[in-house]
Design a protein around this motif. Structure first.
Motif, mmCIF file in Angstrom:
data_model
loop_
_atom_site.group_PDB
_atom_site.id
_atom_site.type_symbol
_atom_site.label_atom_id
_atom_site.label_comp_id
_atom_site.label_asym_id
_atom_site.label_seq_id
_atom_site.Cartn_x
_atom_site.Cartn_y
_atom_site.Cartn_z
ATOM 1 N N ASN A 130 -3.813 18.937 -12.566
ATOM 2 C CA ASN A 130 -3.987 20.369 -13.189
ATOM 3 C C ASN A 130 -5.633 20.768 -12.870
ATOM 4 O OD1 ASN A 130 -1.551 20.283 -14.143
ATOM 5 N ND2 ASN A 130 -1.969 19.776 -16.228
ATOM 6 N N GLY A 131 -6.069 20.299 -12.058
ATOM 7 C CA GLY A 131 -7.374 20.567 -11.656
ATOM 8 C C GLY A 131 -8.447 20.124 -12.490
ATOM 9 N N THR A 132 -8.044 19.414 -13.367
ATOM 10 C CA THR A 132 -9.146 19.050 -14.563
ATOM 11 C C THR A 132 -9.466 17.488 -14.604
ATOM 12 O OG1 THR A 132 -7.609 19.269 -16.079
ATOM 13 C CG2 THR A 132 -8.842 21.270 -15.756
ATOM 14 N N THR A 133 -8.239 16.931 -14.581
ATOM 15 C CA THR A 133 -8.393 15.392 -14.997
ATOM 16 C C THR A 133 -8.606 14.539 -13.763
ATOM 17 O OG1 THR A 133 -7.324 15.797 -17.144
ATOM 18 C CG2 THR A 133 -7.366 13.663 -16.451
ATOM 19 N N THR A 134 -9.543 13.808 -13.584
ATOM 20 C CA THR A 134 -9.615 13.014 -12.179
ATOM 21 C C THR A 134 -9.969 11.641 -12.437
ATOM 22 O OG1 THR A 134 -11.897 13.330 -11.960
ATOM 23 C CG2 THR A 134 -10.615 15.021 -11.145
ATOM 24 N N ARG A 135 -9.151 10.657 -11.676
ATOM 25 C CA ARG A 135 -9.208 9.372 -11.711
ATOM 26 C C ARG A 135 -9.522 8.986 -10.327
ATOM 27 N NH1 ARG A 135 -10.168 10.259 -15.945
ATOM 28 N NH2 ARG A 135 -9.408 9.519 -17.803
ATOM 29 N N LYS A 136 -10.280 7.844 -10.296
ATOM 30 C CA LYS A 136 -10.757 7.292 -8.799
ATOM 31 C C LYS A 136 -10.422 5.876 -8.762
ATOM 32 C CE LYS A 136 -15.065 6.832 -7.548
ATOM 33 N NZ LYS A 136 -16.539 6.988 -7.224
ATOM 34 N N MET A 137 -9.624 5.479 -7.715
ATOM 35 C CA MET A 137 -9.447 4.121 -7.112
ATOM 36 C C MET A 137 -10.238 3.851 -5.777
ATOM 37 S SD MET A 137 -5.498 3.463 -8.181
ATOM 38 C CE MET A 137 -5.259 2.941 -9.954
ATOM 39 N N GLU A 138 -10.754 2.499 -5.755
ATOM 40 C CA GLU A 138 -11.090 2.369 -4.505
ATOM 41 C C GLU A 138 -10.513 0.708 -4.073
ATOM 42 O OE1 GLU A 138 -15.376 1.492 -4.697
ATOM 43 O OE2 GLU A 138 -15.730 3.668 -5.467
ATOM 44 N N SER A 139 -10.277 0.736 -2.843
ATOM 45 C CA SER A 139 -9.632 -0.419 -2.225
ATOM 46 C C SER A 139 -10.685 -0.758 -0.871
ATOM 47 C CB SER A 139 -8.332 -0.219 -1.856
ATOM 48 O OG SER A 139 -7.754 -1.329 -1.463
ATOM 49 N N PHE A 140 -10.782 -2.094 -0.562
ATOM 50 C CA PHE A 140 -11.409 -2.764 0.458
ATOM 51 C C PHE A 140 -10.337 -3.698 1.137
ATOM 52 C CE2 PHE A 140 -14.060 -5.754 2.802
ATOM 53 C CZ PHE A 140 -14.988 -4.852 3.463
ATOM 54 N N MET A 141 -10.332 -3.467 2.380
ATOM 55 C CA MET A 141 -9.448 -4.253 3.163
ATOM 56 C C MET A 141 -10.012 -4.662 4.356
ATOM 57 S SD MET A 141 -6.324 -1.888 3.789
ATOM 58 C CE MET A 141 -5.456 -2.880 4.450
ATOM 59 N N ALA A 142 -9.756 -5.957 5.141
ATOM 60 C CA ALA A 142 -10.012 -6.302 6.321
ATOM 61 C C ALA A 142 -8.797 -5.868 7.237
ATOM 62 C CB ALA A 142 -10.231 -7.856 6.578
ATOM 63 N N VAL A 143 -9.362 -5.358 8.274
ATOM 64 C CA VAL A 143 -8.164 -4.819 8.956
ATOM 65 C C VAL A 143 -8.018 -5.595 10.384
ATOM 66 C CG1 VAL A 143 -7.683 -2.784 10.557
ATOM 67 C CG2 VAL A 143 -8.925 -2.449 8.561
ATOM 68 N N HIS A 144 -6.725 -6.153 10.825
ATOM 69 C CA HIS A 144 -6.564 -7.031 11.706
ATOM 70 C C HIS A 144 -5.270 -6.233 12.629
ATOM 71 C CE1 HIS A 144 -8.948 -10.230 10.029
ATOM 72 N NE2 HIS A 144 -8.201 -9.950 8.902
ATOM 73 N N PRO A 145 -5.716 -5.793 14.109
ATOM 74 C CA PRO A 145 -4.543 -5.301 14.667
ATOM 75 C C PRO A 145 -3.562 -6.103 15.098
ATOM 76 C CG PRO A 145 -6.491 -5.676 16.126
ATOM 77 C CD PRO A 145 -7.051 -6.037 14.528
ATOM 78 N N VAL A 146 -2.175 -5.780 15.080
ATOM 79 C CA VAL A 146 -1.214 -6.489 15.508
ATOM 80 C C VAL A 146 -0.652 -5.975 17.029
ATOM 81 C CG1 VAL A 146 1.239 -7.132 15.145
ATOM 82 C CG2 VAL A 146 -0.333 -6.884 13.260
ATOM 83 N N PHE A 147 -0.940 -6.816 18.061
ATOM 84 C CA PHE A 147 -0.424 -6.534 19.178
ATOM 85 C C PHE A 147 0.837 -6.912 19.612
ATOM 86 C CE2 PHE A 147 -4.981 -6.842 19.369
ATOM 87 C CZ PHE A 147 -5.499 -5.315 19.694
ATOM 88 N N GLY A 148 1.677 -6.351 20.385
ATOM 89 C CA GLY A 148 2.838 -7.375 20.639
ATOM 90 C C GLY A 148 3.785 -5.994 20.903
#
Length: 151
Positions: A130-148
């Motif tokens: 409703n434009g008023t109530t905000t919540r924030k989440m953070e995530s950190f991740m290692a990225v590994h490409p998948v080739f195949g």
């Protein structure tokens, strides 16, 4: 005459009934105020929970984007979206920060390609209801490409 006035109890019932009505009115006012307070708090908690859910939906959308996007097609830009809730509306905004190392200390520079890709990403998702109530989440991740696969 004075003795007769002291023994006369006419009118005392009216005074007692007015006192009883006043006490009942005070109790009813307290119950009504508590009901209004509980209703307001319930609405606030619903908005807060919807904001948390919208923020989590933003993280899930970005995870899906990461899983189904080739390294050369990755983007620096934020991802926005909305979540179907009632009453009101919930939206999210996801901002990625790309890093050249798996620990997230060196920012990624350059363009995305199949040979030059980030090693990790920090994802910040902000959910708003409703434009008023905000919540924030953070995530950190290692990225590994998948080739195949065979093209």
């Amino acid at each position: 005459m004075l003795i007769r006035m002291r023994r006369d109890e006419r009118g005392i019932a009216l005074v007692v009934s007015l006192l009883v009505m006043f006490v009942v009115l005070l109790l009813a006012t307290g119950v009504f105020a508590q009901a209004i307070h509980n209703s307001t708090q319930s609405a606030y908690h619903r908005k807060r929970l919807q904001s948390v859910d919208a923020s989590e939906a933003g993280l899930n959308k970005f995870y899906n984007y990461l899983e189904h996007t080739q390294a050369k097609d990755l983007s620096w830009s934020s991802v926005t979206g909305s979540v179907g809730v009632a009453p009101g509306t919930s939206t999210f905004s996801v901002t990625p920060t790309w890093y050249s190392d798996a620990t997230g200390t060196t920012p990624f520079t350059g363009t995305f390609s199949d040979i030059n890709f980030p090693q990790s990403v920090k994802i910040v998702s902000v959910g708003t209801t409703n434009g008023t109530t905000t919540r924030k989440m953070e995530s950190f991740m290692a990225v590994h490409p998948v080739f195949g696969g065979v093209e």
